[in-house]
Design an enzyme around this catalytic site. Structure first.
Site, mmCIF file in Angstrom:
data_model
loop_
_atom_site.group_PDB
_atom_site.id
_atom_site.type_symbol
_atom_site.label_atom_id
_atom_site.label_comp_id
_atom_site.label_asym_id
_atom_site.label_seq_id
_atom_site.Cartn_x
_atom_site.Cartn_y
_atom_site.Cartn_z
ATOM 1 N N LYS A 47 -19.377 -9.915 -0.688
ATOM 2 C CA LYS A 47 -18.812 -8.737 0.091
ATOM 3 C C LYS A 47 -18.314 -7.601 -1.275
ATOM 4 O O LYS A 47 -18.159 -8.106 -2.215
ATOM 5 C CB LYS A 47 -17.790 -9.279 0.888
ATOM 6 N N TYR A 275 -0.912 14.767 -18.511
ATOM 7 C CA TYR A 275 -0.129 15.118 -17.718
ATOM 8 C C TYR A 275 1.453 14.792 -17.749
ATOM 9 O O TYR A 275 1.662 13.527 -17.826
ATOM 10 C CB TYR A 275 -0.545 14.688 -16.390
#
Ligand code: PLP
Length: 385
Positions: A47, A275
């Site tokens: 999965k 940033y």
């Protein structure tokens, strides 16, 4: 997997982040689990794109090695894999879903995909389809023994026991349950769930049983069954993280995440990087910018916490992780230049370590890796290094 020497993965044109997938390690891990679970088969849980490693790479390699049972969580994942693993059992853990549409049931039937069902309403919808088709349709029955997520609860199990005709049009391939705390061998829930599972099976028509996940395989013969369902351990996540001494991982890590240095610059002391200027150089510094960011699943929260590795040596990540880029301080690593590849996950930075820094699980670290990262099989030539 290469343990020393500067590593440069092969990479597609312009790629700046590569996940190298060591299929031989995955097959070796599967064989190791098979030896530990001699009572029955060992299924591959693929999965979430094989926990981020790439199901299209992983599943065929395991199939070729002899693995005959596969699990996904979603129908769409199973549909994509079906042609790659012909003849193997392929089952969907999330089942048919609520109020299954006829098209959904038809997709399971027509593509030989087995639903894992843990709800009476789904059993009855599937049984009705089987009756209509005049064909016994295969299913895996999920009983809840303590997880309280999916699976028949005690009341539904009672009703099913009183109405066995519900299962008559169906072909019960396995009865399964899922362990809550298998990675903690001392947790009393393990034995309790095992007892509840045995009791539940006794109330159902006889069928093969599926109990252990990766960590469950390491709980010993009492937790052996006809089919273990292993994901994490195949990919090298430690299934016994609390085992003494020091929690040595018995599995081989099967992937390495590398990011490329796009630019190197020198910044003066006091200069900010990234940033919001969350980091400032304490001395004249060399900053390398790597072509990976949070949009690739390299976690934003690793800012100021994580490390990259150049060859054997750790390189501190500095400043914010941005969408496509991450910066690191290579002042003490004069050998690093544009075009070099740094290891972010791998033998020096196992997913367990990153998970510990973030307060999350190594499963989340791997499954979070995004589709922009190229998944490439480790070439035989690399493996021989
Ligand atoms: C994900 C999952 C597994 C695999 O668990 P691992 O810990 O990765 O081995 C097995 N069974 C169920 C029901 C699952 O959801």
């Amino acid at each position: 997997m290469i343990l020393s020497g500067q590593y440069s993965p092969p990479h597609p044109l312009g790629a700046s982040a590569v996940l190298t997938v060591d299929r031989a390690a995955i097959v070796a891990n599967w064989r190791d689990l098979c030896a530990r679970h001699a009572s029955g088969a060992v299924a591959a849980v693929v999965k979430a794109d094989a926990y981020g490693l790439g199901a299209a790479l992983v599943a065929p390699a395991l199939h070729e090695a002899g693995c005959r049972h596969f699990f996904t969580a979603h129908l769409a994942e199973a549909l994509a894999l079906r042609p790659l693993i012909p003849g193997a059992m392929l089952a969907v853990l999330n089942g048919l879903g609520p109020e299954p549409a006829p098209e959904v049931i038809a997709a399971f039937v027509n593509h030989d995909i087995i639903p894992v069902i843990g709800r009476l309403a789904e059993i009855s919808a599937f049984a009705a389809a089987a009756t209509r088709l005049g064909r016994r349709l295969p299913l895996i029955l999920h009983v809840d023994t303590g997880m309280a997520r999916l699976g028949l609860d005690a009341a539904e199990l009672d009703r099913l026991q009183q109405a066995p005709e519900w299962l008559r049009p169906l072909d019960l391939r396995f009865v399964m349950t899922h362990l809550v705390a298998a990675e903690s061998a001392d947790d009393p829930l393990n034995a309790l769930q095992r007892q509840r599972f045995i009791a539940a099976c006794a109330r159902l028509p006889p069928a093969p049983r599926s109990l252990a996940n990766s960590s469950g395989v390491f709980l010993g013969p009492a937790f052996a069954s006809d089919l273990a369902r292993t994901g994490a351990a195949l990919y090298g996540i430690n299934p016994v993280p609390h085992a003494a001494p020091g929690g040595i991982n018995p599995m081989r890590l099967a992937c390495r995440l590398s990011a490329r240095v796009l630019q190197v610059r020198t910044v003066p002391a006091g200069s900010p990087v990234g940033y919001n200027a969350t980091w400032r150089a304490a001395r004249p510094s060399r900053i390398a910018t790597l072509g990976i960011g949070y949009a690739d699943g390299w976690p934003f929260r690793l800012a100021g916490l994580g490390q990259a590795f150049f060859d054997e040596t750790p390189v501190p990540l500095v400043g914010r992780v941005s969408m496509d880029l991450t910066t690191c301080d290579i002042t003490d690593h004069p050998g690093v230049g544009p075009g070099d590849w740094l290891e972010l996950i791998g033998p020096h930075a196992p997913p367990e370590r990153i998970a510990a820094e973030l307060g999350t699980s190594p499963y989340e670290v791997l499954t979070g890796l995004g589709p922009r990262i190229a998944r490439l099989p480790l070439a035989n030539a690399d493996a021989a290094q």
